[in-house]
Design a protein around this motif. Sequence first.
Motif, short mmCIF file in Angstrom:
data_model
loop_
_atom_site.label_atom_id
_atom_site.label_comp_id
_atom_site.label_asym_id
_atom_site.label_seq_id
_atom_site.Cartn_x
_atom_site.Cartn_y
_atom_site.Cartn_z
N TRP A 140 0.83 -1.21 0.00
CA TRP A 140 0.00 0.00 0.00
C TRP A 140 0.87 1.26 0.00
CZ3 TRP A 140 -4.71 1.46 -1.07
CH2 TRP A 140 -5.21 2.67 -0.57
N ARG A 141 2.01 1.20 0.69
CA ARG A 141 2.92 2.35 0.72
C ARG A 141 3.58 2.56 -0.65
NH1 ARG A 141 4.44 4.32 5.53
NH2 ARG A 141 6.61 4.64 4.95
N LEU A 142 3.77 1.48 -1.42
CA LEU A 142 4.26 1.64 -2.78
C LEU A 142 3.27 2.44 -3.62
CD1 LEU A 142 5.68 -1.92 -3.65
CD2 LEU A 142 6.99 0.14 -3.13
N LEU A 143 1.97 2.21 -3.37
CA LEU A 143 0.93 2.88 -4.12
C LEU A 143 0.77 4.34 -3.71
CD1 LEU A 143 -2.02 0.32 -4.29
CD2 LEU A 143 -0.68 1.16 -6.21
N THR A 144 0.74 4.57 -2.41
CA THR A 144 0.32 5.88 -1.89
C THR A 144 1.47 6.82 -1.56
OG1 THR A 144 0.21 4.94 0.35
CG2 THR A 144 -1.81 4.92 -0.96
N GLU A 178 -12.22 0.20 4.21
CA GLU A 178 -12.20 0.90 5.50
C GLU A 178 -12.92 2.24 5.34
OE1 GLU A 178 -11.54 1.13 9.45
OE2 GLU A 178 -10.78 -0.53 8.23
N THR A 179 -13.76 2.55 6.33
CA THR A 179 -14.55 3.78 6.25
C THR A 179 -13.68 5.01 6.08
OG1 THR A 179 -16.21 2.77 7.68
CG2 THR A 179 -16.30 5.14 7.42
N LYS A 180 -12.55 5.05 6.76
CA LYS A 180 -11.68 6.22 6.71
C LYS A 180 -10.80 6.25 5.47
CE LYS A 180 -11.56 6.68 11.74
NZ LYS A 180 -10.72 6.71 12.95
N GLY A 181 -10.83 5.17 4.69
CA GLY A 181 -10.10 5.17 3.44
C GLY A 181 -8.63 4.84 3.54
N LYS A 182 -8.14 4.55 4.74
CA LYS A 182 -6.73 4.22 4.92
C LYS A 182 -6.57 2.71 5.14
CE LYS A 182 -5.53 8.70 6.91
NZ LYS A 182 -4.96 9.43 8.06
N TYR A 183 -5.52 2.18 4.56
CA TYR A 183 -5.27 0.74 4.69
C TYR A 183 -5.04 0.37 6.15
CZ TYR A 183 -3.17 -3.88 4.00
OH TYR A 183 -2.90 -5.23 4.05
N THR A 184 -5.74 -0.65 6.61
CA THR A 184 -5.51 -1.19 7.95
C THR A 184 -5.29 -2.68 7.85
OG1 THR A 184 -7.86 -1.57 8.39
CG2 THR A 184 -6.97 0.57 9.03
N PRO A 229 -4.56 16.08 -7.61
CA PRO A 229 -4.24 14.86 -8.38
C PRO A 229 -5.06 13.67 -7.89
CG PRO A 229 -2.24 15.97 -7.65
CD PRO A 229 -3.37 16.64 -6.94
N ASP A 230 -5.36 12.74 -8.79
CA ASP A 230 -6.03 11.51 -8.40
C ASP A 230 -5.15 10.75 -7.41
OD1 ASP A 230 -7.90 12.26 -10.23
OD2 ASP A 230 -7.35 10.81 -11.76
N SER A 231 -5.77 9.96 -6.56
CA SER A 231 -5.01 9.20 -5.56
C SER A 231 -5.76 7.92 -5.23
CB SER A 231 -4.81 10.04 -4.28
OG SER A 231 -6.06 10.44 -3.75
N TRP A 232 -5.12 7.08 -4.43
CA TRP A 232 -5.73 5.80 -4.02
C TRP A 232 -6.34 5.94 -2.63
CZ3 TRP A 232 -6.24 1.87 -7.33
CH2 TRP A 232 -5.39 1.80 -8.43
N PHE A 233 -7.41 5.20 -2.39
CA PHE A 233 -7.90 5.03 -1.02
C PHE A 233 -8.40 3.60 -0.86
CE2 PHE A 233 -11.96 6.00 -2.97
CZ PHE A 233 -12.90 5.33 -2.21
N TRP A 234 -8.46 3.17 0.40
CA TRP A 234 -8.78 1.78 0.74
C TRP A 234 -10.29 1.67 0.95
CZ3 TRP A 234 -6.68 -2.67 0.07
CH2 TRP A 234 -7.01 -3.77 0.85
N ALA A 235 -10.96 1.01 0.00
CA ALA A 235 -12.42 0.95 0.01
C ALA A 235 -12.96 0.07 1.13
CB ALA A 235 -12.93 0.44 -1.34
N GLY A 294 -9.15 -4.30 -2.76
CA GLY A 294 -9.58 -3.33 -1.76
C GLY A 294 -9.28 -1.88 -2.10
N SER A 295 -8.56 -1.64 -3.20
CA SER A 295 -8.14 -0.28 -3.54
C SER A 295 -9.11 0.36 -4.53
CB SER A 295 -6.73 -0.28 -4.15
OG SER A 295 -5.80 -0.84 -3.25
N ARG A 296 -9.24 1.66 -4.41
CA ARG A 296 -10.09 2.41 -5.34
C ARG A 296 -9.48 3.78 -5.56
NH1 ARG A 296 -15.85 4.33 -3.58
NH2 ARG A 296 -15.81 6.25 -4.79
N ARG A 297 -9.76 4.38 -6.70
CA ARG A 297 -9.20 5.67 -7.06
C ARG A 297 -10.07 6.81 -6.58
NH1 ARG A 297 -4.19 6.45 -8.41
NH2 ARG A 297 -4.57 7.93 -10.12
#
Length: 899
Positions: free
Chosen positions: A494-498, A631-637, A623-629, A544-547
């Motif tokens: 996830w850190r590679l992505l974000t 999780e409600t807060k959008g951050k990978y857990t 800019p477009d970015s990734w979030f973790w779908a 689990g990822s979404r733009r």
Amino acid sequence: MVDTVEVMGEVMVEYFTNLFTATDCDMEEVVSCINSRIGHGVNDRLLRVVSQEEVRCSVFQMHPDKSPGPDGLGPGFYQHFWDILGGDVTLFCRDFIQTATLPTKANDTFIVLVPKKPNPDSMKDLRPIALCNVLYKIAAKVCANQMKSVLEGLINTAQSAFIPGRLITDNIMVAYEAHHYLKRKSQGRQGVAALKVDMSKAYDRVEWCFLRRVMLKMGFDPKWVEIIAETVRSAKYHVLHDQNQFGPIIPGRGLRQGDPLSPYLFLFITEGLSALLERQVARGLLHGLHVARGAPPVSHLLFADDCFLFFRASLGECETMKWVLDTYAKASGQLVNYDKSMVCFSTNTVHEERMNVTDILGVREGDTSEKYLGLPSLVGRKKSEILGYLKGKILSRIRSWNARFLSRAGREVLLKSVIHALPSYAMMVFLLPLGLCREIQTLMNEYWWTGTIGNGKGIRWWSWEGLCTPKRSGGMGFRKLHEMNKALLGKQAWRLLTLPNSLMSRVYKARYFPTCSYFDAKLGSNPSYIWRGLMEVQDLLRGGSRRHIGDGKTTRIGIDPWLPDSATLFVLTGLNETIAVAPVSSLFVVNRTEWDCECLGDIFEQRDVRLIMSIPLSKRLPPDSWFWAAETKGKYTVKSAYRMLIGEVADTRPWVRIWELEVPPKEESALHLFASCAEVRKIWSLLNLQVSAQTHVVMMLCGIMCLIQWMECYVLPCAIGITGGVLLRGCCCAYCRGALDTPGAWELKLNTDVAMDAGNGVMGMGWIVRDEHGEFVAAKCVTYPGLYGVKEAEAVGVRETLSWVKGLGFGVIDVETDSQLVFHALTLNTYCSSFGLVVDDVKEVASQIPDVIFYFARRSANRATHALAREAVSLSGCGEWYHEPPQFLVDILSSDLMH
């Protein structure tokens, strides 16, 4: 050798007196390499008056059971009595920052010596831990929290310790890739050396004059430097040994292990080493290591006092590296322990070059199998042998419990809190072999059922697979190691992505996917063991990822996951290749942040049109970015990823909350739980039911039903109210706000709400402004095409409301929303989910208004704005602005005033 307490005390005092005595420093060469990076705005923020909330946060960030200092008061004391002490503690912190002076004895410190081995025979075998007064630690933690926010731009990317947004695993992964490169580099005339440096007593030898010079050169305000200097120079030590105090010791240098500021101050010291190395690289006297073509050069990796240095194995670069280390040591007071340092070489390094490096540096030659930060620097073909040390650690730990006669509840606590944690550090970097995971799980299963291991006795009544079922589903909630391993590795992917600009991400991208994204990457030739693990979690991340759609320029219409649908995140309409690879921004109205409805209708099926129209667009076009779908807060857990892997579905039944109660686990019988317990009998008597041992089975079923009803009626509503209420500004009953909670004098209160018309596919947004007396000031309602999700619509409503307020030039505004998610996103700064970019819009607009305060209000308090929103839906046109309350609001406003 001495053995009497008095003489040992004298030895300890003499040792620390010598250790903490300042020496002459030659620092000009190092300080000249450091650039000024701090502006006036940062210094103003550091020196501003701290709020009581900031001090409170610092207090509650400490573990309540941390050891107290000489005053005998631990963090738990200040936390428990915060309502009484909060004001005085805040004044103490404010006075310290204003005067840069600490009261006498506030910084007195005990030194406790922790043995490094069972029978220490030298002072070097004892690790000193400083026990500071907690009142001082609170002030130091306030300063540390303020300074943390500026570290990212100050500290070199080679340093991964204690900086928000960086992890220890970053440097482990880069170091591992560097060692993998050394092993496979068999061609070329020039070899590469990797030097692992051991610093002796790194914290204790820090020269204060060097720290001061570095901070001033970085651009810190002299007053802030004085504040930091006071935290170190005002310290006075006493050594605690055998219930005796020896001292005092007045230090002239050194940082304390246990001071909240020490880790951050040491970063400034190591920044001198980074700057010195970077200058030699810029001059061409040193060359960093490139793991692949296009990869950033890596000349050094730092984790606090752990140093890994890379250079060509030539005579000239070896002499330059020796000069760098000696120059840094003379400036900072650091002492390189060459006896414990070691160097390893790339495969193509000839014997003569190896001998030159080891002779000049005075270090031994090691190999790539040595450990770095507690993990193997390289894993070869026999992975189980190299990583088998994990099994050995777990086996020895469980065997130490064999003599303990523990209940299953006690074994559960030990297995979950200790054994599950032991391999977690390694699992964050390496994908453990399946066989090793099974062996560890077998040990845990044996101990759970029998209370011992190794004797072959006892029956395993259930498999580990069954015990890993969540408690709410009938299991014991143990973790499956392989799935947990993948969830932890997913965090690195996830850190590679974000975080594409981090050193770790740039190294791995250049090596394995230089021309594509992580999701399009392949295993490649001769990959490292870490990269193999990252490829194993590719499907997990993909699921689990979404733009986030910001400017829409880097998200492809038919290839990337960007639609808000739980079933599939991708466009289902059949598209030709040109449209499929086109950016999402091509679907915007030209020069406007709106979807082109006509264009969408021409290209997509109805399902895709509806989903696209439900995505709110940011006015700022970030800019477009990734979030973790997931999780409600959008951050990978790790928790959400693990639940995805095991297929756990959230259970919302009320009785599930029983497992979340903060009570100790206990083995319980149905007879006691539902019949013989004295407290349970009181409940049955309140229900006019007589219970006996013979009827306990029936009562058990009745009890479950009663418990569910009781939780639905009483526990859940109260829990929701309490949980939300404490998050508001000093209001513990915020969820009980009345329909008309008026603002303060000369302030305005603004309520906003949204209504939906699913049949016609439109939304209505309304807001109303009232003065401090609750009297109507103005109102407006607006119609929006499309249907957003509820939280997205509420966030857009707040954004449009504040934009309107900004245009009218209103001053202090209290903004109320009845969306709990939106309120938390605006006040807690932890949300980056599907409406996160709109929330950032709201914050930007709010920053341009003199004073905006956000509140949460019950739906009943928003009756007027909800009526406006419904009116907007019925208007189906442009925004309507009311200078006087329209008739449909008169009755509602009158009712509010009466209440």
